[in-house]
Scaffold this motif. Structure first.
Motif, short mmCIF file in Angstrom:
data_model
loop_
_atom_site.label_atom_id
_atom_site.label_comp_id
_atom_site.label_asym_id
_atom_site.label_seq_id
_atom_site.Cartn_x
_atom_site.Cartn_y
_atom_site.Cartn_z
N GLN A 256 17.31 24.10 -58.71
CA GLN A 256 17.54 23.13 -59.78
C GLN A 256 18.81 22.34 -59.51
O GLN A 256 18.88 21.13 -59.80
N LYS A 257 19.81 22.99 -58.96
CA LYS A 257 21.08 22.32 -58.65
C LYS A 257 20.89 21.20 -57.63
O LYS A 257 21.36 20.07 -57.82
N LEU A 258 20.18 21.50 -56.54
CA LEU A 258 19.95 20.48 -55.51
C LEU A 258 19.11 19.34 -56.05
O LEU A 258 19.38 18.16 -55.77
N ALA A 259 18.09 19.66 -56.83
CA ALA A 259 17.25 18.62 -57.41
C ALA A 259 18.08 17.72 -58.33
O ALA A 259 17.93 16.49 -58.32
N GLY A 260 18.97 18.32 -59.13
CA GLY A 260 19.84 17.53 -59.99
C GLY A 260 20.76 16.62 -59.20
O GLY A 260 21.01 15.47 -59.59
N GLU A 261 21.27 17.12 -58.09
CA GLU A 261 22.14 16.31 -57.23
C GLU A 261 21.37 15.14 -56.64
O GLU A 261 21.92 14.04 -56.48
N ARG A 262 20.10 15.37 -56.31
CA ARG A 262 19.28 14.28 -55.78
C ARG A 262 19.02 13.20 -56.82
O ARG A 262 19.01 12.01 -56.51
N VAL A 263 18.80 13.61 -58.07
CA VAL A 263 18.67 12.63 -59.15
C VAL A 263 19.95 11.82 -59.27
O VAL A 263 19.92 10.58 -59.38
N ALA A 264 21.10 12.50 -59.23
CA ALA A 264 22.39 11.80 -59.33
C ALA A 264 22.57 10.82 -58.19
O ALA A 264 23.12 9.73 -58.37
N ASP A 265 22.10 11.18 -57.00
CA ASP A 265 22.20 10.26 -55.86
C ASP A 265 21.39 8.99 -56.09
O ASP A 265 21.82 7.88 -55.75
N VAL A 266 20.19 9.13 -56.68
CA VAL A 266 19.36 7.95 -56.94
C VAL A 266 20.02 7.05 -57.98
O VAL A 266 19.82 5.84 -57.99
#
Length: 334
Positions: A256-266
């Motif tokens: 979930q942490k990595l997925a959240g970071e990917r959303v933040a990157d977008v």
């Protein structure tokens, strides 16, 4: 003191949304957590260490069109500008044999995942456009299960996404109608259909408004977050076996942490600023892997269907198609 950039994230009380909120706060943003359960959201914010003043919580129930409108009013009352909107919240009801209904009488997963977000996007385009920031973005989360061109989307269980000719929407989408194509109810397919609608909506937002407003519209699939609360309504055995399978067999598991970071990157990365894109990290997930533009299904690329979906969705949520917001439609709009 200069105000921080502000992002609204729907469904930010758990899972990917909560972790995206944490990642964006860590990048210096102010996060508005738009959620149904305020007490749960407060606890979640404390548990992940969000500092006082770095976030706000405003009630939002996407299954209620009235709640969406109240949320927008409450956000505007804060006086904050809006630099990004992340449509993350979703419900998945795979075990339901009969459709559940939203407050407005629509099938619940489509009402929440698509129609509530559709109304929210339309209303908050005005807020995004009003921001003086040069970089403004609207992001809608997708899913691999709604894209047959990706490996994880080739599994036809219970059925692949298919909006037909939107017959269910044309007929008003009230009981006894429960599917967008007007056919028999299939709960898992209803979820896939709603997520297909999310991508069609993103592409139509891009077509209508990117050139005029400069807002970046995009979607993403952040990877298989196999232990997300999205699956809380599935069989207990599935909730145990599915994460194990993704970790040990497919290699597609994402935290979930990595997925959240990917959303933040977008939301923030200059390399992900191209509008109209669907970003993916592929099936095998590793931290540090770069994203790429994922081809979407033929149905998601159907511009005529996107325009028809827009018109019918606007009718269902109570918006006039061309005056839904104060953003002028581009010359190509219909």
């Amino acid at each position: 003191m200069e105000q921080k950039s502000t992002v609204v994230i729907t469904g930010a009380s758990s899972g990917v949304g909560l972790n995206a909120a944490k990642a964006l706060v860590d990048k210096g943003w102010h996060v508005v957590m738009a959620c149904r359960n305020l007490d749960k959201t407060r606890r979640a914010a404390r548990e992940v260490g969000l500092a006082e003043g770095s976030y706000s919580i405003i009630h939002l129930d996407l299954a209620s069109l009235a709640s969406v409108r109240r949320f927008v009013e409450e956000f505007r009352a804060t006086g904050r500008t809006l630099e990004a909107l992340v449509c993350n919240a979703a419900v998945y009801l795979p075990l339901e044999k009969e459709p559940l209904r939203s407050q407005d009488g629509y099938e619940l997963s489509v009402a929440t995942n698509h129609l509530g977000h559709f109304l929210l996007c339309n209303l908050m385009l005005e807020d995004l456009q009003a921001s003086p920031a040069a970089d403004k973005r609207l992001v809608i989360l997708g899913t691999v299960t709604a894209n047959p061109k990706e490996l994880g989307g080739k599994i036809p269980i219970p059925a692949p996404p298919d909006l037909g000719n939107l017959e269910g929407f044309e007929q008003g989408f009230k009981a006894p109608i429960s599917m967008i194509n007007g056919k028999k109810f299939k709960s898992g397919k209803a979820y896939k259909d709603s997520k297909l609608c999310n991508v069609l909506t993103m592409r139509e937002l891009h077509r209508r408004y990117h050139d005029e407003t400069g807002i970046t519209f995009s979607s993403l699939y952040p990877g298989c977050v196999a232990d997300t609360p999205l699956f809380r309504n599935h069989f207990k055995a599935f909730q145990t076996i599915f994460p194990w399978f993704q970790k040990n067999v497919t290699g597609g598991y994402v935290t979930q942490k990595l997925a959240g970071e990917r959303v933040a990157d977008v939301v923030t990365d200059t390399e992900l600023k191209e509008s109209g894109m669907y970003w993916s990290w592929g099936n095998r997930q590793k931290p540090g892997r770069r994203s790429f533009a994922q081809e979407v299904s033929n149905e998601a690329q159907d511009d005529a269907k996107a325009r028809k979906l827009w018109t019918l969705s606007a009718r269902l949520v109570g918006l006039d198609n061309e005056t839904a917001q104060n953003v002028p439609a581009t010359a190509g709009s219909v």
